[in-house]
Design a protein around this motif. Structure first.
Motif, PDB file in Angstrom:
ATOM      1  N   ASP A   1      -1.104  48.541  19.214  1.00 18.24           N
ATOM      2  CA  ASP A   1      -1.979  47.939  18.202  1.00 18.24           C
ATOM      3  C   ASP A   1      -1.267  46.814  17.455  1.00 18.24           C
ATOM      4  O   ASP A   1      -1.854  45.757  17.206  1.00 18.24           O
ATOM      5  CB  ASP A   1      -2.457  49.006  17.213  1.00 18.24           C
ATOM      6  CG  ASP A   1      -3.554  49.859  17.811  1.00 18.24           C
ATOM      7  OD1 ASP A   1      -4.176  49.394  18.785  1.00 18.24           O
ATOM      8  OD2 ASP A   1      -3.776  50.979  17.329  1.00 18.24           O
ATOM      9  N   ILE A   2       0.006  47.064  17.108  1.00 18.23           N
ATOM     10  CA  ILE A   2       0.763  46.028  16.401  1.00 18.23           C
ATOM     11  C   ILE A   2       0.886  44.788  17.280  1.00 18.23           C
ATOM     12  O   ILE A   2       0.665  43.667  16.831  1.00 18.23           O
ATOM     13  CB  ILE A   2       2.163  46.558  16.010  1.00 18.23           C
ATOM     14  CG1 ILE A   2       2.016  47.646  14.937  1.00 18.23           C
ATOM     15  CG2 ILE A   2       3.050  45.436  15.512  1.00 18.23           C
ATOM     16  CD1 ILE A   2       3.331  48.270  14.529  1.00 18.23           C
TER      17      ILE A   2
ATOM     18  N   ALA B   1      -2.106  42.553  17.399  1.00 17.96           N
ATOM     19  CA  ALA B   1      -2.343  41.725  16.228  1.00 17.96           C
ATOM     20  C   ALA B   1      -1.293  40.624  16.099  1.00 17.96           C
ATOM     21  O   ALA B   1      -1.377  39.793  15.211  1.00 17.96           O
ATOM     22  CB  ALA B   1      -2.357  42.590  14.967  1.00 17.96           C
ATOM     23  N   PHE B   2      -0.295  40.609  17.005  1.00 20.71           N
ATOM     24  CA  PHE B   2       0.768  39.615  16.945  1.00 20.71           C
ATOM     25  C   PHE B   2       0.264  38.232  17.296  1.00 20.71           C
ATOM     26  O   PHE B   2      -0.510  38.089  18.237  1.00 20.71           O
ATOM     27  CB  PHE B   2       1.850  39.994  17.961  1.00 20.71           C
ATOM     28  CG  PHE B   2       3.096  40.532  17.352  1.00 20.71           C
ATOM     29  CD1 PHE B   2       3.023  41.501  16.382  1.00 20.71           C
ATOM     30  CD2 PHE B   2       4.331  40.063  17.747  1.00 20.71           C
ATOM     31  CE1 PHE B   2       4.176  42.015  15.827  1.00 20.71           C
ATOM     32  CE2 PHE B   2       5.494  40.567  17.200  1.00 20.71           C
ATOM     33  CZ  PHE B   2       5.419  41.536  16.241  1.00 20.71           C
ATOM     34  N   PRO B   3       0.713  37.213  16.574  1.00 18.63           N
ATOM     35  CA  PRO B   3       0.441  35.850  17.032  1.00 18.63           C
ATOM     36  C   PRO B   3       1.344  35.537  18.211  1.00 18.63           C
ATOM     37  O   PRO B   3       2.448  35.049  18.036  1.00 18.63           O
ATOM     38  CB  PRO B   3       0.762  34.984  15.817  1.00 18.63           C
ATOM     39  CG  PRO B   3       1.631  35.809  14.946  1.00 18.63           C
ATOM     40  CD  PRO B   3       1.455  37.251  15.304  1.00 18.63           C
TER      41      PRO B   3
ATOM     42  N   MET C   1       1.542  33.439  20.863  1.00 18.83           N
ATOM     43  CA  MET C   1       2.056  32.120  21.225  1.00 18.83           C
ATOM     44  C   MET C   1       3.145  31.677  20.251  1.00 18.83           C
ATOM     45  O   MET C   1       4.155  31.099  20.628  1.00 18.83           O
ATOM     46  CB  MET C   1       0.890  31.127  21.218  1.00 18.83           C
ATOM     47  CG  MET C   1       1.186  29.806  21.879  1.00 18.83           C
ATOM     48  SD  MET C   1       1.886  29.977  23.528  1.00 18.83           S
ATOM     49  CE  MET C   1       0.424  30.060  24.513  1.00 18.83           C
ATOM     50  N   LEU C   2       2.941  32.014  18.975  1.00 19.40           N
ATOM     51  CA  LEU C   2       3.896  31.642  17.933  1.00 19.40           C
ATOM     52  C   LEU C   2       5.230  32.348  18.162  1.00 19.40           C
ATOM     53  O   LEU C   2       6.302  31.722  18.134  1.00 19.40           O
ATOM     54  CB  LEU C   2       3.309  32.048  16.581  1.00 19.40           C
ATOM     55  CG  LEU C   2       4.035  31.586  15.347  1.00 19.40           C
ATOM     56  CD1 LEU C   2       4.037  30.080  15.296  1.00 19.40           C
ATOM     57  CD2 LEU C   2       3.351  32.139  14.119  1.00 19.40           C
ATOM     58  N   VAL C   3       5.155  33.654  18.428  1.00 15.78           N
ATOM     59  CA  VAL C   3       6.380  34.413  18.665  1.00 15.78           C
ATOM     60  C   VAL C   3       7.088  33.881  19.915  1.00 15.78           C
ATOM     61  O   VAL C   3       8.309  33.729  19.934  1.00 15.78           O
ATOM     62  CB  VAL C   3       6.072  35.922  18.798  1.00 15.78           C
ATOM     63  CG1 VAL C   3       7.314  36.681  19.217  1.00 15.78           C
ATOM     64  CG2 VAL C   3       5.569  36.468  17.467  1.00 15.78           C
TER      65      VAL C   3
ATOM     66  N   PHE D   1       7.217  39.990  27.026  1.00 13.67           N
ATOM     67  CA  PHE D   1       7.238  40.720  25.758  1.00 13.67           C
ATOM     68  C   PHE D   1       5.857  40.706  25.106  1.00 13.67           C
ATOM     69  O   PHE D   1       5.455  41.669  24.450  1.00 13.67           O
ATOM     70  CB  PHE D   1       8.270  40.086  24.822  1.00 13.67           C
ATOM     71  CG  PHE D   1       8.307  40.698  23.458  1.00 13.67           C
ATOM     72  CD1 PHE D   1       8.867  41.946  23.271  1.00 13.67           C
ATOM     73  CD2 PHE D   1       7.767  40.040  22.368  1.00 13.67           C
ATOM     74  CE1 PHE D   1       8.895  42.527  22.022  1.00 13.67           C
ATOM     75  CE2 PHE D   1       7.789  40.611  21.110  1.00 13.67           C
ATOM     76  CZ  PHE D   1       8.353  41.860  20.937  1.00 13.67           C
TER      77      PHE D   1
END
Lengths: 304, 306
Positions: A140-141, A144-146, A148-150, A171
């Motif tokens: 779930d986390i 919700a991660f952005p 492309m940004l990461v 990842f």
């Protein structure tokens, strides 16, 4: 003796009830019937062959320029059917080698992300309880991660390269497989097949990998194809921004990025690589859609 | 109800903290901005001085402690290049991106809902086939490339619209269309699938048999029930625009939004700014997700926040 026959009969029944791949010939017949899927499949085979045979079929070296033949429009310069780029490199050769990079990044990434994701999904679904809560919480986390940004930060810090790109994408991609695998496992977990395996004392890890995994392979394969398409698009975007494949290597996204400076006058620099990215992603999507309906007839009509 | 919101908020905080921590670890433990900021021939003394100036020579746990205390005071440190508080630099760029993605999202919904509904009403018709094909294309075309092609056609060749930059509404036309294409494709598909599912339900037969106008059967009954999937997909797409599509599209059109700031800050290895940007973007996404969850009971009153 009588008992044994009954057991055998039942095992045959259970085997037949599982949604699995049809015979290859039947799949082939279905493929020919579905024109669009057939085109997509043929296109994919061509792209694959092109990538594998790049060293043999590429007319020029993709990284060596020719100062006297810079920015030649398609058809103007003999020997350069699709023209040359700002450094005088042959477009056809760069497109061929670029496909190799796109497919390599796409497949390697998804091999890793699917392996990790499917394993964690199996574990979560099969073990249940706390394991399930923790793994699915992570999923779930991650959702919700952005992403492309990461991925951008990841590649910036480690230095842009193909390997780091693959790591960053893997990842960010495992959780779709985990979620799908878990949802499929849950439907099998309490079935007679798993119960039987458990009853004769098969180890849990073996139950997961030998008894559950083969049964959920079909939907995972279609997701695999879809993910490869997504990663090819993402690789193009990262390379376009300058944080993916680095010059002088040829990559479709990088070609678009490099062509940007010149494209008002030299449209061919960006049009051809873009068409190839779009067509490859499209073909993979069509193929995945077809696979869904072909291996699971219950889904028929859903994709129209 | 309050408990439900509290739990969702807690989840949101975990996500935002997770992203921030990940970026912190990536940038402070693995990355080294001194290499980027100083010329190659800088002396060791220069390096030490800069590292001290930036505060990255302290033990990593001290840095983490300072970072966490800072965050609670809304302080992400100063942007190394802009010499201003990083959070305000990031927030300054946010409204533009929100405006652009709002326009793009509205554009996508205006076309996606009618097209999806009509396709579902007449499956396998010509309209359905055309819509399905186009939405598939919309999903597969890389949008940064589409932006360049649109510039080539409408700005460089036809001279109808400006190529890039900011100004009156004409500057927003091409970026908004470019941004809308992918969500348009995805939402059209989800509307069609969800409507096909709903139109098979017995309540639709009931609604029709009591003599309700077909328009109301579709809009008030089927569409409302299909609403959950449509709203969920739209929210995801809005999140993807802000955290993904905006980065490349703003770079293509030279727009001063948060996306182009992401590219710039990463190019300059401006750690505090990157940290503030990830925080702002992650917060946007989790807020959108939270808002989506809030709408569920409207579409299906049985889902009363459990």
């Amino acid at each position: 003796m009588a008992n044994l026959t009954v057991a055998l009969d039942q095992s045959v029944d259970i085997r037949d009830s599982r949604p699995r791949f049809y015979g290859l010939r039947r799949l082939a017949r279905k493929m020919v019937k579905d024109r669009l899927a057939l085109f997509a499949f043929i296109f994919l085979i061509l792209i694959f062959l092109m990538s594998i045979l790049a060293p043999l079929i590429s007319p020029y070296d993709p990284t060596t320029g020719d100062i006297f033949n810079r920015l030649k429009a398609p058809g103007v310069s003999p020997g350069h059917i699709l023209g040359t780029d700002a450094l005088g490199r042959d477009m056809v050769s760069r497109l061929i080698w670029g496909g190799r990079v796109s497919l390599r990044v796409g497949f390697i990434t998804v091999v890793f992300s699917s392996a990790v994701g499917v394993f964690l999904g199996l574990l979560a679904g099969y073990a249940g309880g706390k394991t399930d809560t923790i793994i699915m919480g992570l999923v779930d986390i991650q959702f919700a991660f952005p992403g492309m940004l990461v991925a951008l930060v990841f590649v910036m810090v480690l230095g842009p390269s193909e390997l780091h790109l693959i790591e960053a994408f893997a990842f960010n991609g495992w959780m779709v497989f985990a979620r799908l695998a878990r949802s499929l496992v849950v439907t099998f977990r309490d079935g007679p097949m798993v119960e039987a395996a458990k009853a004769i004392g098969v180890r849990p890890i073996k139950v997961m990998l030998k008894h559950i995994l083969p049964n959920i392979l079909a939907p995972i394969t279609t997701l695999f194809v879809l993910e490869v398409a997504r990663i090819i698009g993402a690789e193009a975007m990262m390379s376009f921004l300058g944080y993916g494949i680095q010059p002088p290597t040829a990559s479709w996204g990088l070609m678009i990025g490099e062509g940007r400076t010149y494209f008002p006058m030299a449209w061919w620099l960006i049009i051809y690589p873009g068409i190839l990215v779009a067509a490859t992603v499209l073909a993979l999507n069509v193929f995945s859609n077809w696979l869904t309906t072909a291996v699971d007839p219950l889904q028929k009509g859903q994709s129209g | 109800m309050a408990q439900y919101i509290l739990r969702k908020l807690l989840g949101a905080v975990v996500v935002i903290a997770g992203v921030s921590l990940l970026v912190f670890i990536l940038t402070r433990v693995i990355g080294n901005p001194v290499d980027v900021m100083l010329p190659l021939n800088a002396t060791a003394a220069d390096r030490v001085r800069l590292a001290h100036q930036l505060g990255i020579d302290k033990p990593i746990l001290t840095q983490l402690g300072e970072f966490i205390t800072g965050v609670f005071h809304g302080n992400f440190g100063e942007s190394w290049y802009e010499q201003q508080p990083a959070l305000s630099v990031a927030l300054e760029r946010l409204p533009f991106t929100l405006e652009l993605s709002g326009i793009a999202m509205a554009l996508a919904l205006i076309f996606a809902i009618p097209l999806g509904v009509l396709s579902a009403l007449r499956p396998r018709s010509l309209l359905d086939k055309v819509t399905s094909t186009l939405s598939m294309f919309g999903i597969c075309v890389p949008n940064f490339w589409l932006g360049l092609v649109l510039i080539l056609i409408f700005a460089n060749t036809l001279h109808w619209l400006p190529t890039s930059g900011v100004g009156d509404w004409r500057y927003l036309v091409l970026p908004a269309i470019t941004m809308a294409v992918l969500p348009l494709g995805r939402i059209t598909q989800i509307v069609r699938t969800a409507m096909l599912e709903q139109l098979r339900e017995p309540y639709v037969v009931t609604a029709r048999s009591k003599g309700l106008l077909e328009f109301w059967v579709v809009v008030r009954h089927a569409l409302k029930n299909a609403g959950i999937s449509i709203v969920t997909m739209s929210g995801w797409e809005l999140g993807r625009i802000i955290a993904g599509y905006a980065i490349a599209i703003e770079a293509v059109f030279g727009l001063p939004g948060i996306g182009s700031l992401v590219v710039d800050s990463i190019g300059q290895q401006d750690f505090p700014l990157i940290q503030a940007l990830t925080f702002v973007i992650a917060t946007c996404i989790t807020l959108i997700n939270l808002l989506i969850d809030m709408t569920y009971p409207f579409f299906n009153p049985r889902l009363k926040f459990k």
